[in-house]
Enzyme design. Structure first.
Site, PDB file in Angstrom:
ATOM      1  N   TYR A 141       0.741  -1.225  -0.311  1.00 11.23           N
ATOM      2  CA  TYR A 141      -0.177   0.095  -0.159  1.00 11.23           C
ATOM      3  C   TYR A 141       0.900   1.602  -0.089  1.00 11.23           C
ATOM      4  O   TYR A 141       0.417   2.221  -0.253  1.00 11.23           O
ATOM      5  CB  TYR A 141      -0.549  -0.429   1.126  1.00 11.23           C
ATOM      6  CG  TYR A 141      -2.520  -0.771   1.143  1.00 11.23           C
ATOM      7  CD1 TYR A 141      -2.407  -1.810   0.417  1.00 11.23           C
ATOM      8  CD2 TYR A 141      -3.775   0.302   1.573  1.00 11.23           C
ATOM      9  CE1 TYR A 141      -3.602  -2.077   0.535  1.00 11.23           C
ATOM     10  CE2 TYR A 141      -4.453  -0.474   1.380  1.00 11.23           C
ATOM     11  CZ  TYR A 141      -4.755  -1.794   0.699  1.00 11.23           C
ATOM     12  OH  TYR A 141      -6.021  -2.108   0.773  1.00 11.23           O
ATOM     13  N   LYS A 192       3.521 -15.239   2.144  1.00  7.88           N
ATOM     14  CA  LYS A 192       3.559 -16.470   0.966  1.00  7.88           C
ATOM     15  C   LYS A 192       5.192 -16.819   0.789  1.00  7.88           C
ATOM     16  O   LYS A 192       5.346 -16.241  -0.712  1.00  7.88           O
ATOM     17  CB  LYS A 192       2.916 -14.933  -0.321  1.00  7.88           C
ATOM     18  CG  LYS A 192       2.982 -15.897  -1.654  1.00  7.88           C
ATOM     19  CD  LYS A 192       1.572 -17.430  -1.954  1.00  7.88           C
ATOM     20  CE  LYS A 192       1.603 -17.640  -3.214  1.00  7.88           C
ATOM     21  NZ  LYS A 192       0.850 -18.977  -3.748  1.00  7.88           N
ATOM     22  N   ASP A 224      -3.265 -18.010   0.148  1.00 12.14           N
ATOM     23  CA  ASP A 224      -3.923 -19.204  -0.633  1.00 12.14           C
ATOM     24  C   ASP A 224      -4.976 -19.755  -0.128  1.00 12.14           C
ATOM     25  O   ASP A 224      -6.142 -20.089   0.387  1.00 12.14           O
ATOM     26  CB  ASP A 224      -3.469 -19.514  -2.219  1.00 12.14           C
ATOM     27  CG  ASP A 224      -1.725 -20.133  -1.779  1.00 12.14           C
ATOM     28  OD1 ASP A 224      -1.503 -20.404  -0.796  1.00 12.14           O
ATOM     29  OD2 ASP A 224      -1.649 -21.052  -3.142  1.00 12.14           O
ATOM     30  N   ASP A 248      -6.394  -6.710   3.820  1.00 10.87           N
ATOM     31  CA  ASP A 248      -7.334  -6.589   3.445  1.00 10.87           C
ATOM     32  C   ASP A 248      -8.148  -7.024   3.486  1.00 10.87           C
ATOM     33  O   ASP A 248      -9.623  -7.655   3.545  1.00 10.87           O
ATOM     34  CB  ASP A 248      -6.995  -5.198   2.541  1.00 10.87           C
ATOM     35  CG  ASP A 248      -7.905  -4.636   1.853  1.00 10.87           C
ATOM     36  OD1 ASP A 248      -9.217  -4.521   2.220  1.00 10.87           O
ATOM     37  OD2 ASP A 248      -7.872  -5.008   0.100  1.00 10.87           O
ATOM     38  N   ASP A 252     -12.338  -9.000   5.020  1.00 11.40           N
ATOM     39  CA  ASP A 252     -13.437  -9.200   3.819  1.00 11.40           C
ATOM     40  C   ASP A 252     -14.320 -10.417   4.090  1.00 11.40           C
ATOM     41  O   ASP A 252     -15.382 -10.800   3.574  1.00 11.40           O
ATOM     42  CB  ASP A 252     -13.444  -8.392   2.661  1.00 11.40           C
ATOM     43  CG  ASP A 252     -14.017  -7.636   2.402  1.00 11.40           C
ATOM     44  OD1 ASP A 252     -13.522  -6.269   3.509  1.00 11.40           O
ATOM     45  OD2 ASP A 252     -14.171  -6.250   1.806  1.00 11.40           O
TER      46      ASP A 252
HETATM   47  C1  IPM Z   1     -10.151  -1.346   3.731  1.00 11.75           C
HETATM   48  C2  IPM Z   1     -10.676  -0.464   2.878  1.00 11.75           C
HETATM   49  C3  IPM Z   1      -9.326   0.310   2.681  1.00 11.75           C
HETATM   50  C4  IPM Z   1      -8.112  -0.825   2.723  1.00 11.75           C
HETATM   51  C5  IPM Z   1     -10.091   1.093   1.189  1.00 11.75           C
HETATM   52  C6  IPM Z   1     -10.908   1.962   1.845  1.00 11.75           C
HETATM   53  C7  IPM Z   1      -8.183   2.151   1.304  1.00 11.75           C
HETATM   54  O1  IPM Z   1     -10.948  -1.019   2.417  1.00 11.75           O
HETATM   55  O2  IPM Z   1     -10.021  -0.350   5.481  1.00 11.75           O
HETATM   56  O3  IPM Z   1     -10.131  -2.619   4.461  1.00 11.75           O
HETATM   57  O4  IPM Z   1      -8.044  -1.339   1.003  1.00 11.75           O
HETATM   58  O5  IPM Z   1      -7.434  -0.534   3.233  1.00 11.75           O
HETATM   59 MG    MG Z   2     -10.717  -3.331   2.469  1.00 11.25          MG
END
Ligand code: IPM
Ligand code: MG
Length: 361
Positions: A141, A192, A224, A248, A252
Site C-alpha cells: 500500500y 506467501k 491462498d 485487506d 472481507d
Molecule cells: C479497508 C478498505 C480500505 C483499504 C480502502 C477504502 C482504502 O478496503 O479498510 O479494508 O484497502 O485498506
Molecule cells: Mg478492505
C-alpha cells in the site's frame, strides 16, 4: 478524565451510520458519566468537494489532538475519475500513515442470532470468534517506487513495491502476540513465503518474536490456503496476523462468515492506544441516504474505541451485549435479514441498541 473524540462521517452511508454513533456517544456522556467531547471534521470525498483534498490539514491537526477517532466510510463513484492523489481512499491511507496506526484489529465474531444470515452452513460458523491483526501502514500500500509509466514504444507499465522492514514486522508481531495472549493463545501468521522474499523475512521475524511469547502457539500458513481454510473451517483460527494487502482481502472474506460485512468493526492503533475506529464495510453508495444501512459495525467500533483507547472495557462489553439483545428481539437491517427477523432501518436499529444499553445500565 475528559476524552476528545474526532468524528469523520465521510461519504456514502458514512454520515447516516455515524449519526447512530453520535447518538450512542451522547448516551454514554449522559447516562454513563463519561466526559466525552466530540468534534467533527472532513475526510474523503466530502473533503475533496469542500477543500480540494481528501485529507485537509485541519482534519489532520484535529486528528493528532484527539484521543480517538471514529470514521464512517470514504469513497464513491463520483470520485472514481479523480487523479489518484485526490481519491477519497488516499485521505484515509494518509491518515493511517500520518498517525502511525500500524496495528489494525478486525474481529470476526458471529452473533448466534445471525447464524442463518451467513452464506455458510450453521455448523461451520456457529460460535465463530476470530481476530485478524492486519499490518496497516506498510507493505504494498505504501512501498516506493509506485506509479504508471510510459515505455518507449508507448506501452504503459504499472508498478508497486511490496516491502517490509524487520522493525515493521516485529512491531505488528508484538501486537498480534499480545492480542493472542488475551484470547486463546494461538497465532497463525499468513504469508506467501513459498514465492516472495519479503514473506520469508516476515516468517523468520515472526519466529524470532515468538521467543518472547512462549505461552502462544505460532503457526504459519500461505495466504491462498488461508483464504480456503477461512471458508472451509474458520473455527480453527484464533488470531491471524498478516500484511496490509493480505489482511485487506482476508478480512472481507472473514466478514461474510458472520452474516454480513455490515457487522464488523475495526480498530487501527498506534503504539500508545490512540486509535481510529471504523466499520470495515465501505461507503455503499448504492444504498446511501435510504435509511437501509446497518449501523451495528459503527456501534461496535465505538465499543472497541472504549476498550482500546478509553480504558472502558466494561462499558464496551455492555454495548456488545446490547447488540446481542437487539438481535435477539428479531430486529434486522436488510443485510442481515433472516426468516425470523423484523426489518428495520438504520435509525431504528441505532435507537434499539441505545435503548437496550440503557436497560443494561
Ligand atoms: C479497508 C478498505 C480500505 C483499504 C480502502 C477504502 C482504502 O478496503 O479498510 O479494508 O484497502 O485498506
Ligand atoms: Mg478492505
Amino acid at each position: 478524565m475528559s476524552h476528545k473524540i474526532l468524528v469523520l462521517p465521510g461519504d456514502g452511508i458514512g454520515p447516516e451510520i455515524v449519526q447512530q454513533g453520535l447518538k450512542l456517544l451522547a448516551c454514554l456522556s449522559e447516562d454513563f458519566s463519561l466526559d466525552i467531547h466530540v468534534e467533527q471534521a472532513l475526510l474523503g470525498g466530502v473533503a475533496v468537494d469542500e477543500c480540494g483534498v481528501p485529507l485537509p490539514d485541519a482534519t489532520l491537526e484535529q486528528a493528532r489532538a484527539a484521543d480517538a477517532i471514529l470514521l464512517g466510510a470514504v469513497g464513491g463513484p463520483k470520485y472514481d475519475d479523480l487523479p489518484r492523489e485526490q481519491r477519497p481512499e488516499r485521505g484515509l491511507l494518509a491518515l493511517r500513515s500520518e498517525l502511525n496506526l500500524f496495528a489494525n484489529l478486525r474481529p470476526a465474531l458471529l452473533y448466534p442470532q445471525l447464524a442463518a444470515a451467513s452464506t455458510l452452513k450453521d455448523e461451520v460458523v456457529a460460535g465463530l470468534d476470530i481476530m485478524i491483526v492486519r499490518e496497516l501502514t506498510g507493505g504494498i500500500y505504501f512501498g516506493q517506487p509506485r506509479g504508471v509509466e510510459t515505455l518507449t514504444g508507448g506501452e504503459r507499465r504499472g508498478f508497486n513495491t511490496l516491502e517490509y522492514r524487520e522493525s515493521e514486522i516485529e512491531r505488528i508481531g508484538h501486537s498480534a502476540f499480545v492480542t493472542a495472549q488475551r484470547r486463546n493463545r494461538r497465532l497463525c501468521s499468513v504469508d506467501k513465503a513459498n514465492v516472495l522474499e519479503v514473506s520469508e523475512l516476515w516468517r523468520e521475524t515472526m519466529q524470532r518474536v515468538a521467543a518472547d511469547y512462549p505461552d502462544v502457539e505460532l503457526t504459519h500458513m500461505y495466504v491462498d490456503n488461508a483464504a480456503m481454510q477461512l471458508v472451509r473451517a474458520p473455527k480453527q483460527f484464533d488470531v491471524i496476523v498478516t500484511t496490509n494487502m493480505f489482511g485487506d482481502i482476508l478480512s472481507d472474506c472473514a466478514a461474510m462468515l458472520t452474516g454480513s460485512i455490515g457487522m464488523l468493526p475495526s480498530a487501527s492503533l498506534d503504539g500508545r492506544n490512540k486509535g481510529l475506529y471504523e466499520p470495515i464495510h465501505g461507503s455503499a453508495p448504492d444504498i446511501a441516504g435510504r435509511d437501509e444501512a446497518n449501523p451495528l459495525a459503527t456501534l461496535l467500533s465505538i465499543a472497541m474505541l472504549l476498550r482500546y483507547s478509553l480504558g472502558q472495557a466494561e462499558i464496551a462489553d455492555r454495548i456488545e451485549a446490547a447488540v446481542g439483545d437487539v438481535l435477539q428481539t428479531g430486529c434486522r437491517t436488510a443485510d442481515i435479514q433472516t426468516a425470523d427477523g423484523r426489518l428495520v432501518g438504520t435509525e431504528a436499529m441505532g435507537d434499539a441498541v441505545i435503548a437496550a444499553l440503557r436497560e443494561r445500565q
